[in-house]
Design a protein around this motif. Structure first.
Motif, PDB file in Angstrom:
ATOM      1  N   LYS A 122       0.743  -1.178   0.254  1.00 36.54           N
ATOM      2  CA  LYS A 122       0.109   0.088   0.315  1.00 36.54           C
ATOM      3  C   LYS A 122       0.937   1.302   0.309  1.00 36.54           C
ATOM      4  O   LYS A 122       0.608   1.852  -0.621  1.00 36.54           O
ATOM      5  CB  LYS A 122      -0.869   0.127   1.243  1.00 36.54           C
ATOM      6  CG  LYS A 122      -2.168   0.768   0.941  1.00 36.54           C
ATOM      7  CD  LYS A 122      -3.068   0.859   2.189  1.00 36.54           C
ATOM      8  CE  LYS A 122      -2.567   0.758   3.573  1.00 36.54           C
ATOM      9  NZ  LYS A 122      -4.008   0.687   4.721  1.00 36.54           N
ATOM     10  N   ILE A 123       1.747   0.775   0.899  1.00 34.64           N
ATOM     11  CA  ILE A 123       2.972   1.997   0.580  1.00 34.64           C
ATOM     12  C   ILE A 123       2.844   2.282  -0.814  1.00 34.64           C
ATOM     13  O   ILE A 123       3.239   3.809  -0.816  1.00 34.64           O
ATOM     14  CB  ILE A 123       3.881   2.030   1.886  1.00 34.64           C
ATOM     15  CG1 ILE A 123       3.676   2.308   3.496  1.00 34.64           C
ATOM     16  CG2 ILE A 123       5.340   2.697   1.695  1.00 34.64           C
ATOM     17  CD1 ILE A 123       3.157   3.264   3.936  1.00 34.64           C
ATOM     18  N   ILE A 124       3.616   1.608  -1.472  1.00 36.30           N
ATOM     19  CA  ILE A 124       4.268   1.626  -2.470  1.00 36.30           C
ATOM     20  C   ILE A 124       3.079   2.297  -3.324  1.00 36.30           C
ATOM     21  O   ILE A 124       3.991   3.233  -4.232  1.00 36.30           O
ATOM     22  CB  ILE A 124       4.371  -0.024  -3.382  1.00 36.30           C
ATOM     23  CG1 ILE A 124       5.581  -0.614  -2.193  1.00 36.30           C
ATOM     24  CG2 ILE A 124       5.340  -0.224  -4.813  1.00 36.30           C
ATOM     25  CD1 ILE A 124       6.196  -1.766  -2.743  1.00 36.30           C
ATOM     26  N   PHE A 125       2.191   1.945  -3.560  1.00 38.98           N
ATOM     27  CA  PHE A 125       1.042   2.869  -4.811  1.00 38.98           C
ATOM     28  C   PHE A 125       0.468   4.116  -4.227  1.00 38.98           C
ATOM     29  O   PHE A 125       0.487   4.583  -5.005  1.00 38.98           O
ATOM     30  CB  PHE A 125      -0.176   1.770  -4.180  1.00 38.98           C
ATOM     31  CG  PHE A 125      -1.524   2.361  -5.579  1.00 38.98           C
ATOM     32  CD1 PHE A 125      -1.006   2.128  -6.878  1.00 38.98           C
ATOM     33  CD2 PHE A 125      -2.267   3.369  -4.645  1.00 38.98           C
ATOM     34  CE1 PHE A 125      -1.770   2.296  -7.266  1.00 38.98           C
ATOM     35  CE2 PHE A 125      -3.377   3.336  -5.981  1.00 38.98           C
ATOM     36  CZ  PHE A 125      -3.305   2.949  -6.730  1.00 38.98           C
ATOM     37  N   ILE A 148      14.064   4.603  -2.125  1.00 37.68           N
ATOM     38  CA  ILE A 148      13.755   3.871  -1.366  1.00 37.68           C
ATOM     39  C   ILE A 148      13.483   3.103  -0.364  1.00 37.68           C
ATOM     40  O   ILE A 148      13.738   2.184   0.033  1.00 37.68           O
ATOM     41  CB  ILE A 148      15.701   4.324  -0.266  1.00 37.68           C
ATOM     42  CG1 ILE A 148      16.565   5.015  -1.312  1.00 37.68           C
ATOM     43  CG2 ILE A 148      15.510   3.831   0.721  1.00 37.68           C
ATOM     44  CD1 ILE A 148      17.173   6.250  -1.342  1.00 37.68           C
ATOM     45  N   GLN A 149      12.251   3.665  -0.082  1.00 36.37           N
ATOM     46  CA  GLN A 149      11.258   3.274   0.576  1.00 36.37           C
ATOM     47  C   GLN A 149      10.534   2.250  -0.136  1.00 36.37           C
ATOM     48  O   GLN A 149       9.722   1.009   0.851  1.00 36.37           O
ATOM     49  CB  GLN A 149      10.167   4.708   0.905  1.00 36.37           C
ATOM     50  CG  GLN A 149       9.407   3.867   2.549  1.00 36.37           C
ATOM     51  CD  GLN A 149       7.767   5.090   2.724  1.00 36.37           C
ATOM     52  OE1 GLN A 149       7.852   6.608   2.050  1.00 36.37           O
ATOM     53  NE2 GLN A 149       7.462   4.815   3.639  1.00 36.37           N
ATOM     54  N   ILE A 150      10.665   2.514  -1.180  1.00 35.63           N
ATOM     55  CA  ILE A 150       9.714   1.190  -2.528  1.00 35.63           C
ATOM     56  C   ILE A 150      10.703   0.298  -2.100  1.00 35.63           C
ATOM     57  O   ILE A 150       9.498  -0.760  -2.493  1.00 35.63           O
ATOM     58  CB  ILE A 150       9.774   1.964  -3.885  1.00 35.63           C
ATOM     59  CG1 ILE A 150       8.598   3.360  -3.623  1.00 35.63           C
ATOM     60  CG2 ILE A 150       9.022   0.924  -4.783  1.00 35.63           C
ATOM     61  CD1 ILE A 150       8.575   3.684  -4.827  1.00 35.63           C
ATOM     62  N   ALA A 151      12.202   0.613  -2.132  1.00 32.78           N
ATOM     63  CA  ALA A 151      12.534  -1.673  -2.613  1.00 32.78           C
ATOM     64  C   ALA A 151      12.660  -1.419  -0.792  1.00 32.78           C
ATOM     65  O   ALA A 151      12.232  -2.536  -0.973  1.00 32.78           O
ATOM     66  CB  ALA A 151      13.983  -0.051  -3.166  1.00 32.78           C
ATOM     67  N   GLY A 152      12.492  -0.980  -0.287  1.00 32.28           N
ATOM     68  CA  GLY A 152      12.226  -1.963   0.899  1.00 32.28           C
ATOM     69  C   GLY A 152      11.049  -2.024   1.949  1.00 32.28           C
ATOM     70  O   GLY A 152      11.084  -3.069   2.200  1.00 32.28           O
ATOM     71  N   SER A 153      10.034  -1.813   1.180  1.00 31.21           N
ATOM     72  CA  SER A 153       9.273  -2.350   1.010  1.00 31.21           C
ATOM     73  C   SER A 153       8.931  -3.240   0.664  1.00 31.21           C
ATOM     74  O   SER A 153       8.695  -4.219   0.707  1.00 31.21           O
ATOM     75  CB  SER A 153       7.936  -1.715   0.527  1.00 31.21           C
ATOM     76  OG  SER A 153       7.238  -0.473   1.621  1.00 31.21           O
ATOM     77  N   VAL A 154       9.355  -3.668  -1.217  1.00 32.26           N
ATOM     78  CA  VAL A 154       9.808  -4.772  -1.764  1.00 32.26           C
ATOM     79  C   VAL A 154      10.239  -5.755  -1.013  1.00 32.26           C
ATOM     80  O   VAL A 154       9.713  -7.283  -1.100  1.00 32.26           O
ATOM     81  CB  VAL A 154      10.608  -4.191  -3.184  1.00 32.26           C
ATOM     82  CG1 VAL A 154      10.670  -5.741  -3.812  1.00 32.26           C
ATOM     83  CG2 VAL A 154       9.370  -3.614  -3.307  1.00 32.26           C
ATOM     84  N   PHE A 155      11.759  -5.501  -0.841  1.00 35.19           N
ATOM     85  CA  PHE A 155      12.553  -6.458   0.116  1.00 35.19           C
ATOM     86  C   PHE A 155      11.514  -7.443   1.244  1.00 35.19           C
ATOM     87  O   PHE A 155      11.656  -8.916   1.848  1.00 35.19           O
ATOM     88  CB  PHE A 155      14.153  -5.798   0.402  1.00 35.19           C
ATOM     89  CG  PHE A 155      15.136  -6.432  -1.126  1.00 35.19           C
ATOM     90  CD1 PHE A 155      15.987  -6.804  -0.617  1.00 35.19           C
ATOM     91  CD2 PHE A 155      13.917  -5.264  -1.694  1.00 35.19           C
ATOM     92  CE1 PHE A 155      16.517  -7.587  -1.727  1.00 35.19           C
ATOM     93  CE2 PHE A 155      15.424  -5.589  -2.804  1.00 35.19           C
ATOM     94  CZ  PHE A 155      16.676  -6.660  -2.602  1.00 35.19           C
TER      95      PHE A 155
END
Length: 451
Positions: A122-125, A148-155
């Motif tokens: 949800k954060i990513i979107f 960077i936050q998107i990547a952290g969310s993915v991992f």
């Protein structure tokens, strides 16, 4: 969908059970989640970059069509960006780097469940949606911190989907590696991603996750290059035939940029604190946002459009054309724009705006002391490093990022000098970085809400 995941998990387990070498099997199982996260991160970074560039392009198309439209799209963009975050993903606001720093601190057995409020699908979107809306509205924000936050969310999500039989992987290492991969993919700066993880995020000995970190950064960068092509974030500015005497203008620019960046951080924190204390209702927040948007719109319409957007075109112009020297007031605009945009409550980073502010300071000062074009380029790059350092307090990360985005390896000592001078003088204004203070605010909010 769940049945498909279960089928994949069973197939993977059967395949890995066929491997007789236990050490090889363990190493492969440890590495695969990082590889998967890196490929997905590279894809998201490129997709987000294209969406963000489309947003900036749309803004300029609208203004070129009718300049007065900025008075309509700016208030709509600021209010809509804030509302999307407030209603659907409160922790998607701002840069995203403090959220990742907070998540790293929460990655312990007692608090790891709280990470999902900072890093999620949800954060990513809403990070992508809110920041794009804000930049269409003229917000002076960037996409690098959000990446960077998107990547952290993915991992984090990849780690969460691992089956029970999979060897346990440190959540902290996973998030830190994701953040490094995100920065590397956003700027196409692999060394910058590694140094960022060590300098800004890591309180763990790097030996525990160095292999995962290096491979993740490489894979994310290669994925981004495969999708977007091999590129430099800026290009190859001319910096040859510059004497050692240029060190003195670099020290001057770095000192000024460091103080101004630190003061900008303090100002933004005070604005955020004032908003929290005074603006208790949605109506008051909306009125404040409209006022901020109209200030930016008025400056763009009556004075200079360069207050709008991330400012990347300013960096490209002063480094790669004969038009190297900005008007004296442009650095002021490039600090005012991010101050109003970053504190709006919408999503958007400050990496690119900070680099632009530093470039404009270097541009003004190099013009004032009549440097040659090549000397001006060196001083402009020094200003970029210095201003970013004043915001992040990460001089080595800042120097490496600028070094890699311009491929000027011969300037490593010049850029490190700028970073170190800025790091020292910025402490005179504030001991703590912008990210550190915001990180503590996120941690306090999350911990208090949980009590």
């Amino acid at each position: 969908m769940r049945k498909i995941f279960d089928l994949i998990r069973r197939s993977l387990k059967k395949s890995f059970d066929n491997i007789r070498n236990e050490q090889l099997k363990h190493n492969l199982l440890q590495a695969i989640p990082f590889w998967i996260g890196s490929v997905i991160t590279g894809f998201f970074a490129v997709m987000y970059a294209k969406i963000f560039a489309w947003g900036e392009g749309l803004l300029h198309i609208i203004i070129d069509w009718h300049a007065w439209m900025i008075f309509i799209i700016a208030p709509i963009g600021f209010v809509l960006s804030w509302w999307l975050v407030k209603e659907f993903a409160p922790n998607a606001k701002g840069s995203g780097i403090p959220q990742v720093m907070a998540a790293v601190e929460l990655a312990n057995p007692k608090e790891h469940r709280k990470i999902r409020s900072l890093l999620s699908l949800k954060i990513i979107f809403f990070k992508i949606l809110s920041s794009t809306v804000l930049v269409i509205g003229g917000g002076a924000v960037g996409r690098e911190g959000p990446t960077i936050q998107i990547a952290g969310s993915v991992f984090r999500k990849v780690n969460e989907y691992l089956p029970e039989w999979w060897p346990k992987i440190s959540k902290k290492n996973m998030i830190m590696t994701g953040a490094a991969a995100g920065l590397a993919a956003a700027f196409n700066t692999p060394l910058g991603g590694i140094v960022f993880a060590v300098e800004e995020l890591s309180k763990t000995h790097i030996n525990y996750f160095k292999t995962a970190l290096f491979t993740a950064v490489i894979i994310a960068g290669l994925t981004a290059q495969t999708l977007a092509g091999s590129y430099l974030y800026l290009g190859y500015p001319k910096t040859n035939d510059v004497s050692l005497m240029v060190m003195f203008p670099i020290i001057l620019v770095a000192g000024i940029a460091g103080i101004l960046a630190s003061q900008l951080s303090v100002t933004m924190l005070k604005m955020s604190d004032w908003k929290k204390r005074k603006l208790k209702t949605d109506r008051s927040n909306i009125l404040f946002l409209i006022a901020c948007a109209l200030v930016i719109a008025s400056i763009a319409y009556f004075i200079n459009r360069e207050i709008l957007g991330s400012g990347k075109e300013i960096m490209q112009r002063v480094l790669f054309t004969q038009d190297k020297h900005e008007d004296w007031y442009v650095p002021v605009l490039r600090m005012l724009g991010p101050a109003l945009s970053f504190t709006s409550g919408g999503a958007g980073g400050i990496f690119a705006p900070a680099l632009t502010a530093g470039a404009s300071i270097g541009s003004v000062i190099s013009g004032a002391i009549h440097l040659t074009p090549n000397e001006s380029n060196v001083v402009i790059l020094g200003g970029m490093v210095a201003f970013l350092t004043g915001i992040t307090r990460a001089p080595f990360t800042s120097a490496i990022i600028v070094l890699e985005m311009t491929d000027r390896h011969s300037l490593i000592f010049h850029l490190m000098l700028a970073g170190m001078v800025s790091s020292i003088v910025s402490i005179l204004v504030s001991r703590h970085s912008l990210y550190d203070v915001i990180k503590l605010n996120f941690l306090n909010e999350i911990r208090n809400n949980d009590d």
